[in-house]
Design a protein around this motif. Structure first.
Motif, PDB file in Angstrom:
ATOM      1  N   PRO A   1      -1.728  -3.167 -38.705  1.00 37.06           N
ATOM      2  CA  PRO A   1      -1.486  -4.618 -38.683  1.00 37.06           C
ATOM      3  C   PRO A   1      -2.320  -5.381 -39.702  1.00 37.06           C
ATOM      4  O   PRO A   1      -1.854  -6.388 -40.267  1.00 37.06           O
ATOM      5  N   GLN A   2      -3.525  -4.918 -39.952  1.00 36.80           N
ATOM      6  CA  GLN A   2      -4.364  -5.593 -40.941  1.00 36.80           C
ATOM      7  C   GLN A   2      -3.730  -5.529 -42.328  1.00 36.80           C
ATOM      8  O   GLN A   2      -3.599  -6.548 -43.025  1.00 36.80           O
ATOM      9  N   ILE A   3      -3.313  -4.345 -42.745  1.00 38.24           N
ATOM     10  CA  ILE A   3      -2.723  -4.182 -44.070  1.00 38.24           C
ATOM     11  C   ILE A   3      -1.363  -4.864 -44.143  1.00 38.24           C
ATOM     12  O   ILE A   3      -0.980  -5.400 -45.193  1.00 38.24           O
ATOM     13  N   SER A   4      -0.622  -4.867 -43.038  1.00 37.73           N
ATOM     14  CA  SER A   4       0.682  -5.534 -43.031  1.00 37.73           C
ATOM     15  C   SER A   4       0.537  -7.018 -43.346  1.00 37.73           C
ATOM     16  O   SER A   4       1.311  -7.583 -44.125  1.00 37.73           O
ATOM     17  N   VAL A   5      -0.462  -7.648 -42.740  1.00 38.54           N
ATOM     18  CA  VAL A   5      -0.685  -9.066 -42.994  1.00 38.54           C
ATOM     19  C   VAL A   5      -1.126  -9.292 -44.436  1.00 38.54           C
ATOM     20  O   VAL A   5      -0.636 -10.198 -45.122  1.00 38.54           O
ATOM     21  N   LEU A   6      -2.036  -8.445 -44.928  1.00 40.44           N
ATOM     22  CA  LEU A   6      -2.556  -8.625 -46.279  1.00 40.44           C
ATOM     23  C   LEU A   6      -1.492  -8.343 -47.337  1.00 40.44           C
ATOM     24  O   LEU A   6      -1.394  -9.060 -48.335  1.00 40.44           O
ATOM     25  N   ALA A   7      -0.720  -7.281 -47.148  1.00 38.54           N
ATOM     26  CA  ALA A   7       0.219  -6.858 -48.185  1.00 38.54           C
ATOM     27  C   ALA A   7       1.552  -7.587 -48.110  1.00 38.54           C
ATOM     28  O   ALA A   7       2.161  -7.885 -49.146  1.00 38.54           O
ATOM     29  N   PHE A   8       2.036  -7.873 -46.879  1.00 37.83           N
ATOM     30  CA  PHE A   8       3.374  -8.432 -46.751  1.00 37.83           C
ATOM     31  C   PHE A   8       3.415  -9.755 -46.001  1.00 37.83           C
ATOM     32  O   PHE A   8       4.501 -10.308 -45.807  1.00 37.83           O
TER      33      PHE A   8
ATOM     34  N   ILE B   1     -10.390  -4.128 -28.721  1.00 39.50           N
ATOM     35  CA  ILE B   1      -9.863  -4.765 -29.929  1.00 39.50           C
ATOM     36  C   ILE B   1      -8.459  -4.255 -30.232  1.00 39.50           C
ATOM     37  O   ILE B   1      -7.591  -5.006 -30.688  1.00 39.50           O
ATOM     38  N   GLY B   2      -8.214  -2.958 -29.960  1.00 43.39           N
ATOM     39  CA  GLY B   2      -6.879  -2.421 -30.160  1.00 43.39           C
ATOM     40  C   GLY B   2      -5.838  -3.132 -29.316  1.00 43.39           C
ATOM     41  O   GLY B   2      -4.729  -3.438 -29.787  1.00 43.39           O
ATOM     42  N   LEU B   3      -6.175  -3.418 -28.068  1.00 43.17           N
ATOM     43  CA  LEU B   3      -5.256  -4.151 -27.193  1.00 43.17           C
ATOM     44  C   LEU B   3      -5.001  -5.565 -27.715  1.00 43.17           C
ATOM     45  O   LEU B   3      -3.862  -6.044 -27.701  1.00 43.17           O
ATOM     46  N   LEU B   4      -6.049  -6.233 -28.184  1.00 34.97           N
ATOM     47  CA  LEU B   4      -5.885  -7.584 -28.709  1.00 34.97           C
ATOM     48  C   LEU B   4      -5.031  -7.594 -29.968  1.00 34.97           C
ATOM     49  O   LEU B   4      -4.165  -8.454 -30.140  1.00 34.97           O
ATOM     50  N   ALA B   5      -5.271  -6.624 -30.858  1.00 36.80           N
ATOM     51  CA  ALA B   5      -4.493  -6.561 -32.101  1.00 36.80           C
ATOM     52  C   ALA B   5      -3.019  -6.290 -31.814  1.00 36.80           C
ATOM     53  O   ALA B   5      -2.131  -6.885 -32.433  1.00 36.80           O
ATOM     54  N   ALA B   6      -2.749  -5.380 -30.881  1.00 33.90           N
ATOM     55  CA  ALA B   6      -1.362  -5.084 -30.518  1.00 33.90           C
ATOM     56  C   ALA B   6      -0.682  -6.315 -29.920  1.00 33.90           C
ATOM     57  O   ALA B   6       0.478  -6.625 -30.233  1.00 33.90           O
ATOM     58  N   SER B   7      -1.395  -7.043 -29.072  1.00 32.83           N
ATOM     59  CA  SER B   7      -0.819  -8.237 -28.439  1.00 32.83           C
ATOM     60  C   SER B   7      -0.526  -9.328 -29.463  1.00 32.83           C
ATOM     61  O   SER B   7       0.539  -9.955 -29.439  1.00 32.83           O
ATOM     62  N   ALA B   8      -1.480  -9.561 -30.370  1.00 31.30           N
ATOM     63  CA  ALA B   8      -1.287 -10.610 -31.369  1.00 31.30           C
ATOM     64  C   ALA B   8      -0.130 -10.285 -32.307  1.00 31.30           C
ATOM     65  O   ALA B   8       0.668 -11.167 -32.668  1.00 31.30           O
TER      66      ALA B   8
ATOM     67  N   LEU C   1      -6.868 -11.292 -37.915  1.00 28.00           N
ATOM     68  CA  LEU C   1      -8.232 -11.430 -37.406  1.00 28.00           C
ATOM     69  C   LEU C   1      -8.559 -10.311 -36.421  1.00 28.00           C
ATOM     70  O   LEU C   1      -9.589  -9.626 -36.559  1.00 28.00           O
ATOM     71  N   THR C   2      -7.722 -10.125 -35.410  1.00 26.46           N
ATOM     72  CA  THR C   2      -8.021  -9.108 -34.400  1.00 26.46           C
ATOM     73  C   THR C   2      -7.996  -7.704 -34.991  1.00 26.46           C
ATOM     74  O   THR C   2      -8.758  -6.835 -34.565  1.00 26.46           O
ATOM     75  N   ALA C   3      -7.129  -7.475 -35.977  1.00 27.24           N
ATOM     76  CA  ALA C   3      -7.046  -6.151 -36.593  1.00 27.24           C
ATOM     77  C   ALA C   3      -8.165  -5.903 -37.596  1.00 27.24           C
ATOM     78  O   ALA C   3      -8.254  -4.802 -38.150  1.00 27.24           O
ATOM     79  N   SER C   4      -9.012  -6.904 -37.832  1.00 28.43           N
ATOM     80  CA  SER C   4     -10.119  -6.749 -38.783  1.00 28.43           C
ATOM     81  C   SER C   4     -11.481  -6.682 -38.107  1.00 28.43           C
ATOM     82  O   SER C   4     -12.493  -6.509 -38.793  1.00 28.43           O
ATOM     83  N   ALA C   5     -11.528  -6.813 -36.779  1.00 24.71           N
ATOM     84  CA  ALA C   5     -12.804  -7.018 -36.089  1.00 24.71           C
ATOM     85  C   ALA C   5     -13.542  -5.734 -35.755  1.00 24.71           C
ATOM     86  O   ALA C   5     -14.724  -5.776 -35.407  1.00 24.71           O
ATOM     87  N   TRP C   6     -12.921  -4.580 -35.859  1.00 23.14           N
ATOM     88  CA  TRP C   6     -13.468  -3.337 -35.316  1.00 23.14           C
ATOM     89  C   TRP C   6     -14.260  -2.521 -36.328  1.00 23.14           C
ATOM     90  O   TRP C   6     -14.942  -1.559 -35.950  1.00 23.14           O
TER      91      TRP C   6
END
Length: 416
Positions: free
Chosen positions: A249-256, A307-314, A338-343
């Protein structure tokens, strides 16, 4: 090569501080080194719309190009980790930064559009793979250097600060590179990135030195050298694979994220850049907060799973509300990123401690390999998923990847 290694081992300006204070100098150098490479790795995708037009590429070709640097890092991370454990942090970091700067300079000279002529995207791919192969040295060597100078009550914070260099460097790249690309083209982009790497190499040569035998990570874990290699430990691989899934999810937001906002919402370039900068800045703050919590006794593995649960939910919310207005989807993209970058900080700390000081570089290399493998596969696969489905389904698949990381991540063996 041997003459360079002898040169890099010269005691340039020896620090006058005590070891207690010098560790913060080491941390600052690690942050600078990581940020210089992150500006390229995380900053270039922000220019994706401009790059697609300048190099006359399709969206599928753009996805391949944006993943090539991660592909190079994937293949080289474990190698650089093993080399770091054998030859030391300083030599590897110097070698990597200088060679990465040279590769970026070469791209600026030979692989930039000139007038109506655009180089083949395959040539650009090969150049970015080379940048990744060389830049993969930064992660293991800077991480091992920092781990060597901090004790257990500060490692989570120190490594989290080091990892804030990734979103911070990405934020610098997101703010700077589009401004360079629009008026001056991609030659200015690659030259600026090369200059950042050379500057970090200069800081490393002047002030970075190997940990002494009395440094905390060396002296407190002397028996770690007899432990099994991280290459053969299932718990190490489970942690690394979980982190690779959380990278999606982190790379998806950054790249696309920018492509999604432009194609679906006709968003402006300032809004796109603002989303990426916001993700990077808030991600930096989140890493520091999570790192401090781990130093105060919070379980690093439990934090990672939460954090994994939060990233999946967001990310699932981004899928559900993909058809909302531009500002609503932009906010959801920020939350997902944000959530996918916190870990990152707690995960790197945990895997290095699991391996011990003599093999921390190898363990960090394993984690870097899975993270960058995900960073390569994510932008390559998204166009294929998108071509046969839609943006909501694409974001849903990404959310599922983040959710899968939760059961894969190893549970705590005992309370801390």
């Amino acid at each position: 090569m041997s003459s360079f290694l002898r040169f890099s081992a010269l005691p340039a300006f020896l620090p006058s501080q005590s070891e207690r204070h010098y560790r913060w100098t080491v941390l600052a150098i690690g942050v600078a080194a990581q940020a210089s490479f992150a500006a390229a790795f995380s900053g270039l995708p922000v220019t994706g719309v401009l790059m697609r037009n300048a190099y006359q590429m399709t969206t599928t070709q753009l996805g391949l190009v944006l993943g090539c640097m991660a592909l190079g890092v994937t293949f080289s991370e474990v190698f650089w980790g093993l080399v770091t454990d054998k030859y030391g942090d300083r030599k590897v970091l110097l070698t990597g930064l200088l060679s990465t700067g040279l590769a970026l300079f070469g791209l600026g000279v030979f692989e930039v559009p000139q007038g109506v002529h655009a180089p083949s995207y395959l040539h650009l791919c090969m150049g970015l793979v080379l940048v990744g192969l060389l830049g993969g040295s930064v992660n293991s060597s800077s991480g091992r250097a920092i781990m060597g100078w901090f004790n257990d009550g500060q490692r989570g914070l120190a490594m989290s600060i080091r990892q804030t260099a990734v979103p911070a460097g990405g934020a610098i790249g997101a703010a700077l590179l589009p401004m360079l690309a629009q008026p001056w083209g991609f030659r200015a982009v690659f030259f600026a990135l090369a200059a950042l790497c050379v500057f970090s190499a200069l800081l490393t040569w002047l002030w970075l030195h190997e940990p002494t035998a009395s440094a905390p990570f060396r002296s407190n874990h002397g028996a770690a050298s007899v432990d099994p290699s991280p290459l053969y430990r299932m718990d190490v691989w489970r942690l690394a694979i979980a982190c690779g899934l959380l990278t999606a999810p982190q790379i998806s937001v950054l790249a696309f994220g920018g492509v999604f906002l432009q194609d679906m919402k006709s968003a402006s370039l300032p809004l796109i850049a603002g989303v990426i900068v916001m993700v990077q800045v808030t991600g930096s703050i989140a890493r520091i907060v999570i790192g401090q919590r781990s130093d105060r006794g919070a379980d690093r593995r439990a934090l990672l799973r939460s954090i994994g649960l939060l990233a999946a939910s967001a990310t699932a919310c981004t899928a559900l509300f993909a058809n909302a207005n531009a500002y609503c989807t932009a906010m959801l993209l920020c939350l997902s990123g944000l959530t996918a970058s916190a870990w990152h900080g707690v995960a790197y700390t945990e895997i290095a401690i699991m391996a011990g000081p003599m093999r921390a570089g190898t363990a960090l290399g394993i984690m870097g390999m899975t993270i960058f493998a995900s960073a390569f596969l994510t932008p390559v696969l998204i166009p294929f998923i998108l071509s046969s489905t839609s943006w909501p389904i694409t974001w849903g698949v990404i959310a599922a990847a983040a959710l899968l990381a939760v059961p894969i991540a190893p549970k705590s063996l005992s309370p801390r």
